[in-house]
Design an enzyme around this catalytic site. Sequence first.
Site, mmCIF file in Angstrom:
data_model
loop_
_atom_site.group_PDB
_atom_site.id
_atom_site.type_symbol
_atom_site.label_atom_id
_atom_site.label_comp_id
_atom_site.label_asym_id
_atom_site.label_seq_id
_atom_site.Cartn_x
_atom_site.Cartn_y
_atom_site.Cartn_z
ATOM 1 N N HIS A 239 41.597 -20.955 -8.333
ATOM 2 C CA HIS A 239 41.454 -19.708 -9.094
ATOM 3 C C HIS A 239 40.061 -19.125 -8.899
ATOM 4 C CE1 HIS A 239 41.851 -17.142 -12.827
ATOM 5 N NE2 HIS A 239 40.537 -17.244 -12.721
ATOM 6 N N GLU A 240 39.039 -19.936 -9.119
ATOM 7 C CA GLU A 240 37.676 -19.418 -9.076
ATOM 8 C C GLU A 240 37.252 -19.014 -7.668
ATOM 9 O OE1 GLU A 240 35.803 -18.570 -11.562
ATOM 10 O OE2 GLU A 240 37.337 -19.212 -12.966
ATOM 11 N N HIS A 243 38.461 -15.612 -6.619
ATOM 12 C CA HIS A 243 37.674 -14.444 -7.030
ATOM 13 C C HIS A 243 36.746 -14.014 -5.905
ATOM 14 C CE1 HIS A 243 38.775 -13.607 -11.141
ATOM 15 N NE2 HIS A 243 38.691 -14.882 -11.458
ATOM 16 N N TYR A 254 36.625 -5.079 -12.380
ATOM 17 C CA TYR A 254 36.869 -6.126 -13.376
ATOM 18 C C TYR A 254 36.923 -5.557 -14.792
ATOM 19 C CZ TYR A 254 36.926 -10.994 -14.904
ATOM 20 O OH TYR A 254 37.293 -12.210 -15.433
ATOM 21 N N GLU A 263 42.331 -11.168 -12.257
ATOM 22 C CA GLU A 263 42.606 -12.499 -12.802
ATOM 23 C C GLU A 263 43.955 -13.021 -12.321
ATOM 24 O OE1 GLU A 263 41.053 -14.817 -14.867
ATOM 25 O OE2 GLU A 263 39.318 -13.665 -14.193
ATOM 26 N N ASP A 336 37.041 -8.745 -23.984
ATOM 27 C CA ASP A 336 37.412 -9.427 -22.734
ATOM 28 C C ASP A 336 37.582 -8.431 -21.586
ATOM 29 O OD1 ASP A 336 38.233 -11.449 -20.983
ATOM 30 O OD2 ASP A 336 40.329 -11.321 -21.625
ATOM 31 N N HIS A 341 41.773 -11.417 -19.128
ATOM 32 C CA HIS A 341 42.415 -12.735 -19.193
ATOM 33 C C HIS A 341 43.718 -12.676 -19.992
ATOM 34 C CE1 HIS A 341 38.206 -13.934 -18.303
ATOM 35 N NE2 HIS A 341 38.781 -14.929 -17.647
#
Length: 423
Positions: A239-240, A243, A254, A263, A336, A341
């Site tokens: 996932h990270e 990005h 974002y 995301e 957020d 998210h």
Amino acid sequence: MAPHMCSVVPPYLLNALAESEHNSDEIRKSARSCLDFSKTYLEKRQRVFTELTAPRGFRGAAGYQPKQRIIPDVLLKHISECEDVDEETRSKAKRDLSHIEDVQAKYQQAQGIAAQAKTLTAAAEPAKAETTYRAVYDAKHTEDEGNLPGDVLRVEGQKAVSDEAANQAYENAGNVLSFYSDIFNWKSIDNKNMNVISSVHFGNKYENAFWDPEIAQMVYGDGHNFLGNFTNAVDVIGHELTHAVTEHTSPLDYTGQSGALNEHVSDTFGIMVKQRVQDETAEQADWLVGEECLMPGVKGVALRSMKAPGTAYNDPRFGKDPQPDNFKDYKFTFEDNGGVHLYSGIPNKAFYLTAIAFGGYSWEKAGKIWWETLQSGQIPPRCTFMQFADATVDKAEELFGDEGAAVVRKAWNEVGVIRKSHA
């Protein structure tokens, strides 16, 4: 609450931990500390994506300059001299180090000694490595970014070390890199064999992990009472790192729906990495993101469920999973970054439904559609769910004909992203 840079654990979960009366003062204090630290990354991610999504003529106005886009000399030197590394890896490191030094020397010769300070930045594009290098460092519990990456623990080609977190970060980064290379022929993060740097043991009982876009590396906390084990969660690492891949394919602003899609893309490719490692078809997989991260005793199964958003956890100490699974429940929010998210669960379920309908491994058809969509040049920075849905349907038709397009459109319809008929 102010928006923040992306990290594994969503802000609404940390906020719930910090506010729940079911938690001790120590736990609430720890959660607040994680939240406060996360907020410091807001300007970074906004600056990065502002730069990446600005009109071409305006690029550079935001002041963002990517760092570590070439292999650092010190890392290559360490690998080339490390006795624990095999001869082939040492040889490749020496070759790449020599190449970079040659590029730097030519630049200095052309520009003069006064330009030395700008050498690395100017030489970054020509100095393309032929090998992707991984390195894991010990952050020694610092929360000061200036101290990162820390002390080296394990480098490319080196055998396992005594630090298990370092080994997990190293091996799982390799799983992510091999997925992108083998399935999509994409080399490392930037398709130019960019080095992958990670720091473990960040902060004091820090309950999160994240990709830092300005220093271009992964950072892992050790976790605490409820959340941890980040280096052992290959889907989280997928996932990270995705990005970073998104920065080099279709940068999605974002915030709001485009941020939720940002995301979503990370969850989607992270879950495919996990399924490949576990050799699971779409039907066999559990579609849980971050199931390794919930500590024993927590009433839940993961951080998120792509199959059934809103069902990942329900614990009085940090509440119930708030993700909706249908666009009818989408509401504007300032928190957020506009719910990046929170609302990623809607496109997440659309991908799950697509993969199940196609059958087989998720990356064979559904994943290929999503990947080719990101490569298509048809995704605007402020992309809406409907625009993204249309783009995936068009790509499905191109790749798999009318039947493929019908499968993808049906999935988006089922999550409420429906193209209205004006007939």
